[in-house]
Design a protein around this motif. Structure first.
Motif, PDB file in Angstrom:
ATOM      1  N   THR A 145       0.579  -0.987   0.154  1.00 50.49           N
ATOM      2  CA  THR A 145      -0.032  -0.147   0.038  1.00 50.49           C
ATOM      3  C   THR A 145       1.227   1.154   0.121  1.00 50.49           C
ATOM      4  N   LEU A 146       1.417   1.170   1.258  1.00 51.26           N
ATOM      5  CA  LEU A 146       2.919   2.393   1.390  1.00 51.26           C
ATOM      6  C   LEU A 146       3.410   2.501  -0.021  1.00 51.26           C
ATOM      7  N   THR A 147       3.854   1.878  -0.769  1.00 50.95           N
ATOM      8  CA  THR A 147       4.724   1.680  -1.795  1.00 50.95           C
ATOM      9  C   THR A 147       4.240   2.405  -3.363  1.00 50.95           C
ATOM     10  N   MET A 148       2.934   1.768  -3.704  1.00 56.60           N
ATOM     11  CA  MET A 148       1.939   2.292  -4.683  1.00 56.60           C
ATOM     12  C   MET A 148       1.536   3.782  -4.675  1.00 56.60           C
ATOM     13  N   MET A 149       0.982   4.030  -3.048  1.00 58.22           N
ATOM     14  CA  MET A 149       1.222   5.656  -2.971  1.00 58.22           C
ATOM     15  C   MET A 149       2.343   6.205  -3.208  1.00 58.22           C
ATOM     16  N   ALA A 150       3.046   6.573  -3.357  1.00 62.67           N
ATOM     17  CA  ALA A 150       4.325   6.872  -3.143  1.00 62.67           C
ATOM     18  C   ALA A 150       4.784   6.924  -4.208  1.00 62.67           C
ATOM     19  N   LEU A 151       5.334   5.483  -5.241  1.00 61.45           N
ATOM     20  CA  LEU A 151       4.882   5.518  -6.711  1.00 61.45           C
ATOM     21  C   LEU A 151       3.580   6.570  -7.378  1.00 61.45           C
ATOM     22  N   TRP A 152       2.833   6.472  -7.190  1.00 65.60           N
ATOM     23  CA  TRP A 152       1.703   7.756  -8.132  1.00 65.60           C
ATOM     24  C   TRP A 152       1.671   8.795  -7.213  1.00 65.60           C
ATOM     25  N   ALA A 153       2.101   9.276  -6.442  1.00 65.85           N
ATOM     26  CA  ALA A 153       2.695  10.531  -5.720  1.00 65.85           C
ATOM     27  C   ALA A 153       2.608  11.263  -7.086  1.00 65.85           C
ATOM     28  N   ILE A 154       4.063  10.619  -7.252  1.00 67.98           N
ATOM     29  CA  ILE A 154       4.712  11.523  -8.305  1.00 67.98           C
ATOM     30  C   ILE A 154       3.968  12.290  -9.511  1.00 67.98           C
ATOM     31  N   PRO A 155       3.962  11.344 -10.690  1.00 64.90           N
ATOM     32  CA  PRO A 155       2.647  12.364 -11.247  1.00 64.90           C
ATOM     33  C   PRO A 155       1.478  12.703 -10.342  1.00 64.90           C
ATOM     34  N   GLY A 156       0.939  12.324  -9.396  1.00 69.03           N
ATOM     35  CA  GLY A 156      -0.099  13.641  -9.379  1.00 69.03           C
ATOM     36  C   GLY A 156       1.099  14.698  -8.855  1.00 69.03           C
ATOM     37  N   ALA A 157       1.921  14.967  -8.235  1.00 73.91           N
ATOM     38  CA  ALA A 157       2.569  15.740  -7.726  1.00 73.91           C
ATOM     39  C   ALA A 157       2.890  17.061  -9.091  1.00 73.91           C
ATOM     40  N   LEU A 158       3.087  15.863 -10.462  1.00 72.43           N
ATOM     41  CA  LEU A 158       4.002  17.229 -10.967  1.00 72.43           C
ATOM     42  C   LEU A 158       2.444  17.355 -12.591  1.00 72.43           C
ATOM     43  N   ILE A 159       1.455  16.768 -12.684  1.00 76.56           N
ATOM     44  CA  ILE A 159       0.523  17.154 -12.696  1.00 76.56           C
ATOM     45  C   ILE A 159       0.181  18.828 -12.128  1.00 76.56           C
ATOM     46  N   GLN A 160      -0.531  18.643 -10.859  1.00 79.57           N
ATOM     47  CA  GLN A 160      -0.600  19.942  -9.964  1.00 79.57           C
ATOM     48  C   GLN A 160       0.768  21.052 -10.590  1.00 79.57           C
ATOM     49  N   PHE A 161       2.177  20.526 -10.534  1.00 80.83           N
ATOM     50  CA  PHE A 161       3.455  21.396 -10.407  1.00 80.83           C
ATOM     51  C   PHE A 161       2.828  22.340 -11.388  1.00 80.83           C
ATOM     52  N   PHE A 162       2.728  21.482 -12.821  1.00 81.26           N
ATOM     53  CA  PHE A 162       3.187  22.393 -14.167  1.00 81.26           C
ATOM     54  C   PHE A 162       1.310  22.252 -14.178  1.00 81.26           C
ATOM     55  N   GLY A 163       0.058  22.433 -13.595  1.00 83.57           N
ATOM     56  CA  GLY A 163      -0.960  23.004 -13.978  1.00 83.57           C
ATOM     57  C   GLY A 163      -0.981  24.277 -13.338  1.00 83.57           C
ATOM     58  N   GLY A 164      -1.115  24.418 -12.097  1.00 85.05           N
ATOM     59  CA  GLY A 164      -0.392  25.850 -11.433  1.00 85.05           C
ATOM     60  C   GLY A 164      -1.886  25.770 -10.422  1.00 85.05           C
ATOM     61  N   SER A 165      -1.792  26.175  -9.243  1.00 87.93           N
ATOM     62  CA  SER A 165      -3.040  26.379  -8.574  1.00 87.93           C
ATOM     63  C   SER A 165      -4.292  26.926  -9.413  1.00 87.93           C
ATOM     64  N   SER A 166      -4.217  27.840  -9.930  1.00 91.24           N
ATOM     65  CA  SER A 166      -5.632  28.466 -10.298  1.00 91.24           C
ATOM     66  C   SER A 166      -6.469  27.625 -11.215  1.00 91.24           C
ATOM     67  N   ARG A 167      -5.446  25.900 -12.029  1.00 90.96           N
ATOM     68  CA  ARG A 167      -6.132  24.987 -12.746  1.00 90.96           C
ATOM     69  C   ARG A 167      -6.521  23.541 -11.965  1.00 90.96           C
ATOM     70  N   GLN A 168      -5.778  23.499 -10.774  1.00 87.68           N
ATOM     71  CA  GLN A 168      -6.318  22.598  -9.354  1.00 87.68           C
ATOM     72  C   GLN A 168      -5.507  21.544 -10.245  1.00 87.68           C
ATOM     73  N   MET A 169      -5.279  20.734 -11.484  1.00 96.92           N
ATOM     74  CA  MET A 169      -5.324  20.145 -12.728  1.00 96.92           C
ATOM     75  C   MET A 169      -5.119  18.487 -11.780  1.00 96.92           C
ATOM     76  N   GLY A 170      -4.279  18.709 -10.910  1.00 98.68           N
ATOM     77  CA  GLY A 170      -3.834  16.984 -10.233  1.00 98.68           C
ATOM     78  C   GLY A 170      -4.597  16.541  -9.388  1.00 98.68           C
ATOM     79  N   VAL A 171      -5.142  17.637  -8.420  1.00 99.94           N
ATOM     80  CA  VAL A 171      -6.361  17.580  -7.409  1.00 99.94           C
ATOM     81  C   VAL A 171      -7.646  16.738  -8.255  1.00 99.94           C
ATOM     82  N   LEU A 172      -8.244  17.256  -9.274  1.00100.36           N
ATOM     83  CA  LEU A 172      -8.966  17.342  -9.971  1.00100.36           C
ATOM     84  C   LEU A 172      -8.583  16.237 -10.931  1.00100.36           C
ATOM     85  N   LEU A 173      -7.889  15.212 -11.159  1.00100.34           N
ATOM     86  CA  LEU A 173      -7.633  14.508 -11.875  1.00100.34           C
ATOM     87  C   LEU A 173      -7.649  13.523 -10.488  1.00100.34           C
ATOM     88  N   ALA A 174      -6.935  13.201  -9.560  1.00 97.93           N
ATOM     89  CA  ALA A 174      -7.288  12.062  -8.100  1.00 97.93           C
ATOM     90  C   ALA A 174      -8.656  12.185  -7.882  1.00 97.93           C
TER      91      ALA A 174
END
Length: 571
Positions: A466-495
Motif C-alpha cells: 500500500t505504502l509503495t503504491m501510494m508513494a509511486l503514484w504520488a509522483i505523477p500527481g505532484a507533477l500534474i498539479q505543479f505544471f497545471g498551476g494553482s488556478s487550475r488544480q489539475m492534479g487534485v481534480l484528476l485525483a
C-alpha cells in the motif's frame, strides 16, 4: 473563461437583511430542522448527503407568496439566500461533519467515546466554517471560481424573482437534470462542466473515465492498488505548497481596498471597490488569507487537544506520542478541509471519504493505536464538506449581491449575515444529531463510509504494498498539479475523478465541455460573420458562458432535487 451570469442592474444603496430578524429566523430554524433530518436519514441509509439549498430556496419563494403578516418579506432574494444557506449548512453538518465522525468509535465498540467525538466534531465544524468565512474570495479560494452548487442556488433564486426566458431555460434544464438522474445518470457532472475551469474539469473527466474503464481494459483495480490515493497525496502536497506561497505573497494589496486579482497585485482605490461591482476585485488580501489559515490551524489544534483529553488518548500513548497525535490531528484537519474545498470549488464534488482514508493509512503506517487512530479519523472527517458548502453559499450570495451600490460594504454585510444563518443551521444540526444518534445507531443505521473506516482500522496494514503504491503514484500527481498551476488544480481534480469513479460521469463531463467549447466558437463566428461592431460591449464568448451557466445550474439543481427525493426510500 468567466462562467458567472451577468450582473443585474445596479440597485440603490440599502441595508442587507439580517439573519436574526424574527420572520427570517423562524423560517430558517424550521427549514434547518428539515435539512438536518434529511441529511441524517439519507447518510445513514443510502450513504448520500444531498445539497438541499435549492429546496430551501424554493420553499422560501413559496412562503414569500403568502400575504400574511410579515411572510411576504421572504420574497426578497437576499432573505431567500439566507434561508438556503442555513438549510444546506444543517444538512451537510448533520450528515458529514457530525454523524459520520461519531459513528467511527461506536462501530469500533467504544460507545463511551461518542460524546467526546461529538464535541471534537462540533469544534471541527465550527472552525471549518470560520476559516472559510475568513478566506473566501482570496487568491486561494476566489469568489469568481466555479463553486457549481452556489451558481445553481443563485440562478434558482434569480429565476424565481425575475421569471421570463431565464426562468424557462433554468426550469427546462432542471427537468432534464431530474429526469436524467432518475435513470441513474450523474447529471450534476454534466452541469458542473458548464460552470468551472475547462482545464480542471477536463482532468476531472479524464480521471472519471480512467477509473471506469481501467478495471476492464487493463485488468487493474485502481482503488485496491491505492493509485487514486497516491495521485491525491502527490497533488495535495503540491497544492499545499502552492497555498503557502499564496500566503507569503505580499503583493496582493489590501482586499478591503479593492485589491485586484492581477499578476502584479496592483491595488485599486477604495472608492472603486465601494462603487459598482468589479469581478476582478477581491475582498480578501494575502495578509488576511495567511492569518485566516493560521488561525484555523491553531483552533484545530485546540480541538485535537479537547479530543485527546476527553477521549483518553493519553492512556494509549506516551507524552511524546500525545504531542505528535495532537499535531498530526490538527494538521490533518486543516489539510483535509483545504483539499476537499479546492476540489469542490472546481468540480462540485467532495473527495472527503478518500482524503480521510489517506490520513487513516498514514496513521496505520505510523503505528498509532486503534482508539487514538479512530478519533483522529473522526476528527479529520468532521472537516471539509461544511467548508465547501459554506463556499457554495457565499458564491450564491456573491452572485445575488452584484448589483448593489455601493457594492463592497453590501457584499461584506451580506456575507456576514450568511455566516450567521449558517451558524443557526449548524446549531440545529448539532441538536438533532445529539438527540437522534443513539436510536439510529442502535437500529443499525450508520453511515456506510464509517463502517469502511472501522474495517480498515481493524484490518491494519499487512504489507508494504500500500505504502509503495501510494508513494509511486504520488509522483505523477505532484507533477500534474505543479505544471497545471494553482488556478487550475489539475492534479487534485484528476485525483478527484479517480476517487469518485462514478460510472458514465466522465462521458457526461467531456461531452458538456465539448458543447461548451463548440457553442462559444459558434457564437464568436456568428458575431464575426454579422460584421458586428468590434467595440460593442457584449463579448460573444462571455455571452455563451453565461447562457451555458444557466443550463449547468439547472442540471445541478435538478440532480439535487432528485437526491433529496430519495428520502422516500429511507423512511
Amino acid at each position: 473563461m468567466s462562467t458567472s451570469p451577468q450582473a443585474p442592474a445596479p440597485e440603490t444603496a440599502r441595508t442587507h437583511p439580517r439573519a436574526l430578524e424574527p420572520v427570517t429566523l423562524v423560517v430558517t430554524v424550521l427549514l434547518s430542522v428539515l435539512g438536518a433530518v434529511i441529511g441524517l436519514v439519507l447518510i445513514t441509509t443510502l450513504g448520500i448527503a444531498p445539497n438541499t439549498s435549492v429546496i430551501g430556496a424554493l420553499i422560501a419563494m413559496l412562503i414569500g407568496r403568502i400575504s400574511f403578516a410579515a411572510l411576504s418579506r421572504m420574497r426578497d432574494p437576499q432573505r431567500q439566500n439566507l434561508v438556503q444557506s442555513a438549510i444546506s449548512g444543517s444538512t451537510f453538518a448533520a450528515a458529514n461533519s457530525l454523524v459520520t465522525p461519531i459513528a467511527v468509535p461506536f462501530l469500533l465498540g467504544k460507545p463511551g467515546l461518542v460524546w467526546p467525538m461529538l464535541g471534537g466534531a462540533v469544534i471541527g465544524l465550527a472552525v471549518d466554517s470560520w476559516v472559510l468565512y475568513r478566506v473566501f474570495d482570496s487568491r486561494l479560494l476566489p469568489a469568481a471560481a466555479a463553486w457549481p452548487a452556489g451558481i445553481a442556488a443563485a440562478e434558482t433564486i434569480k429565476a424565481g424573482d425575475e421569471g421570463g426566458r431565464k426562468a424557462k431555460l433554468l426550469g427546462l434544464s432542471a427537468v432534464v437534470g431530474f429526469v436524467g438522474s432518475l435513470f441513474k445518470l450523474p447529471m450534476s457532472a454534466a452541469g458542473v462542466a458548464f460552470l468551472g475551469n475547462i482545464w480542471a474539469l477536463l482532468m476531472f473527466g479524464v480521471g472519471l473515465l480512467v477509473a471506469q474503464y481501467a478495471p476492464t481494459l487493463l485488468d487493474v483495480d485502481l482503488s485496491a492498488n491505492y493509485v487514486p490515493h497516491g495521485v491525491m497525496i502527490g497533488a495535495g502536497l503540491v497544492a499545499l505548497v502552492q497555498a503557502v506561497l499564496m500566503m507569503r505573497d505580499r503583493k496582493g494589496g489590501k482586499g478591503g481596498n479593492g485589491a485586484k486579482g492581477t499578476a502584479s497585485g496592483a491595488a485599486r482605490p477604495a472608492r472603486d471597490a465601494e462603487g459598482s461591482f468589479d469581478p476582478e476585485v477581491r475582498t480578501v488580501d494575502s495578509r488576511r488569507l495567511r492569518r485566516g489559515l493560521l488561525e484555523g490551524l491553531a483552533l484545530f489544534l485546540v480541538g485535537a487537544l479537547f479530543i485527546a483529553f476527553t477521549g483518553g488518548v493519553l492512556a494509549d500513548m506516551s507524552g511524546a506520542g500525545l504531542v505528535g497525535w495532537v499535531l498530526l490531528a490538527g494538521v490533518a484537519a486543516l489539510v483535509h478541509q483545504l483539499i476537499v474545498g479546492l476540489a469542490a470549488m472546481h468540480s462540485g464534488w467532495f473527495p472527503a471519504f478518500a482524503v480521510t482514508l489517506i490520513f487513516l493509512i498514514l496513521g496505520l503506517v505510523l503505528g498509532i493505536p486503534m482508539v487514538p487512530l479512530a478519533l483522529l479519523v473522526g476528527y479529520a472527517a468532521s472537516t471539509g464538506p461544511a467548508f465547501a458548502d459554506v463556499g457554495f453559499d457565499f458564491k450564491a450570495g456573491w452572485l445575488l449581491r452584484k448589483g448593489a451600490v455601493p457594492w463592497h460594504p453590501y457584499e461584506m454585510a451580506g456575507r456576514r449575515q450568511q455566516y450567521v444563518a449558517q451558524l443557526v443551521g449548524f446549531a440545529v444540526a448539532i441538536l438533532v444529531v445529539a438527540l437522534a444518534w443513539k436510536p439510529f445507531f442502535e437500529d443499525g443505521r450508520v453511515p456506510p463510509v464509517a463502517q469502511v473506516y472501522v474495517d480498515t482500522i481493524k484490518a491494519g496494514l499487512t504489507d508494504t504494498h500500500t505504502l509503495t503504491m501510494m508513494a509511486l503514484w504520488a509522483i505523477p500527481g505532484a507533477l500534474i498539479q505543479f505544471f497545471g498551476g494553482s488556478s487550475r488544480q489539475m492534479g487534485v481534480l484528476l485525483a478527484t475523478g479517480l476517487l469518485v469513479a462514478t460510472p458514465q460521469a466522465g462521458w457526461l463531463v467531456l461531452a458538456a465541455l465539448a458543447v461548451r467549447v463548440g457553442y462559444s466558437r459558434w457564437k464568436t463566428r456568428k458575431r464575426t460573420q454579422a460584421d458586428a461592431d468590434p467595440s460593442a460591449d457584449s463579448d460573444p464568448s462571455a455571452d455563451a458562458d453565461n447562457e451555458l451557466a444557466l443550463v449547468g445550474a439547472g442540471l445541478v439543481a435538478g440532480s439535487s432535487l432528485n437526491d433529496v427525493s430519495q428520502i422516500y426510500k429511507a423512511v
